[in-house]
Design an enzyme around this catalytic site. Structure first.
Site, short mmCIF file in Angstrom:
data_model
loop_
_atom_site.label_atom_id
_atom_site.label_comp_id
_atom_site.label_asym_id
_atom_site.label_seq_id
_atom_site.Cartn_x
_atom_site.Cartn_y
_atom_site.Cartn_z
N CYS A 59 116.03 -2.92 138.10
CA CYS A 59 117.15 -3.62 137.47
C CYS A 59 117.60 -4.69 138.45
CB CYS A 59 118.28 -2.63 137.21
SG CYS A 59 119.84 -3.34 136.67
N GLU A 93 117.37 -6.47 122.75
CA GLU A 93 117.75 -5.10 122.37
C GLU A 93 118.01 -4.96 120.87
OE1 GLU A 93 120.57 -3.19 124.89
OE2 GLU A 93 119.18 -3.23 126.57
N ASP A 108 116.94 2.11 135.76
CA ASP A 108 117.47 0.87 135.20
C ASP A 108 118.78 1.19 134.50
OD1 ASP A 108 117.04 -2.04 134.55
OD2 ASP A 108 117.25 -1.26 132.53
N SER A 109 119.62 0.18 134.34
CA SER A 109 120.88 0.38 133.64
C SER A 109 120.65 0.62 132.15
CB SER A 109 121.79 -0.84 133.82
OG SER A 109 121.14 -2.00 133.33
N CYS A 112 115.37 -10.93 135.05
CA CYS A 112 115.88 -9.78 134.31
C CYS A 112 114.69 -9.12 133.65
CB CYS A 112 116.90 -10.22 133.26
SG CYS A 112 117.42 -8.89 132.13
N HIS A 169 114.37 -7.49 130.99
CA HIS A 169 114.27 -7.63 129.53
C HIS A 169 113.45 -8.86 129.14
CE1 HIS A 169 117.64 -4.80 129.28
NE2 HIS A 169 117.51 -4.78 127.97
#
Length: 275
Positions: free
Chosen positions: A73, A160, A10-11, A194, A196
């Site tokens: 991702c 994040e 993942d990035s 996504c 996240h």
């Protein structure tokens, strides 16, 4: 036996939500997680840059002994996966495989939608790529009638920075969900495009009608990978099964460990690597 883990790339941190579900579904397998945290986010970068970065990561994971790499991702799956599969793998490592998160999500949508009206919530990059509308039309077997998308640029920073329980999260989540339903009031399925976004699921559910399916990708990718390995025993037999788990990042290991613990729900030990 030589270690041959499943590589999960993942990035940044979002792919940890996929890794967590993979471990739950496949507890005996070895996993190596790589986060390109030094160069995140990918969502705002060009196709060429995302492709270059993703290819570097795939080559690196192959060199670490991973015969199978999951690109966990959405941006990298949207902007790089097809090129890597079609142009690079045949001459670079023809017996290895690279899989993404978009196709499994699309297949799941086809199974559960009742009216074929789909909404996609994603990063600016994923939405701009049009990958979900294209793949939904191509792989849903006619089950998808229309797709609307909504870019949610504030959602990743909220996660994040551990702001999921604060009023700012409610404001931005409600704003984007209201917007996607304004585009199509008859949506019956929402894809969280996504990795996240599952950490915002409690907030998301507040503003989505109860009759609407909300798809989070981790469990779907895990389910589809188990099925893939059953159908491809030649790959399954190449994977080592010691139940090991390793975390690597292109950023500071200490920074990665503190944020990754939020995603995994437990302490994480990582090491810094250079691609």
């Amino acid at each position: 036996m030589k270690s041959s883990p499943i590589g999960v790339f993942d990035s940044g941190y979002g792919g940890l939500t996929v890794l967590k579900e993979l471990i739950k579904s496949m507890p005996g397998y070895d996993f190596l997680y790589l986060g390109d945290n030094a160069r995140t986010p990918y969502g705002t970068r060009s196709f060429d840059v995302v492709y270059d970065y993703t290819l570097q990561a795939v080559k690196y994971l192959f060199a670490q002994g991973c015969p199978l790499v999951i690109i966990a991702c959405n941006t990298a799956s949207a902007k790089a996966l097809r090129n890597i599969q079609m142009l690079d793998l045949p001459h670079m490592a023809p017996d290895n495989r690279v899989l993404g998160v978009i196709r499994p999500s699309v297949e799941k949508v086809a199974e559960i939608t009742q009216n074929g009206h789909i909404g996609v919530l994603g990063t600016v990059g994923t939405v701009a790529s049009e990958s979900y509308p294209i793949e939904l039309e191509k792989w849903s077997g006619g089950h998808v009638k229309s797709t609307v998308q909504e870019a949610c640029p504030m959602w990743v920073p909220l996660v994040e920075n551990n702001e999921m329980d604060n009023p700012g999260a409610d404001y931005f989540v409600k704003k984007n969900i209201d917007s996607v339903f304004q585009k199509d009031k008859t949506l019956d399925t929402l894809i969280l495009g996504c990795t996240h976004y599952p950490l915002l699921i409690d907030v998301i559910k507040k503003y989505v009608p109860e009759n609407v399916n909300i798809l989070t990708q981790g469990a779907i990718v895990a389910e589809k990978l188990v099925d893939y390995l059953q159908r491809h025993p030649e790959m399954e037999q190449r994977l080592s099964k010691e139940g090991s788990l390793e975390y690597q990042t292109t950023e500071s290991a200490a920074t990665f460990e503190s944020k990754a613990a939020l995603f995994m729900g437990s302490e994480v030990n990582a090491k810094t690597v250079h691609l």
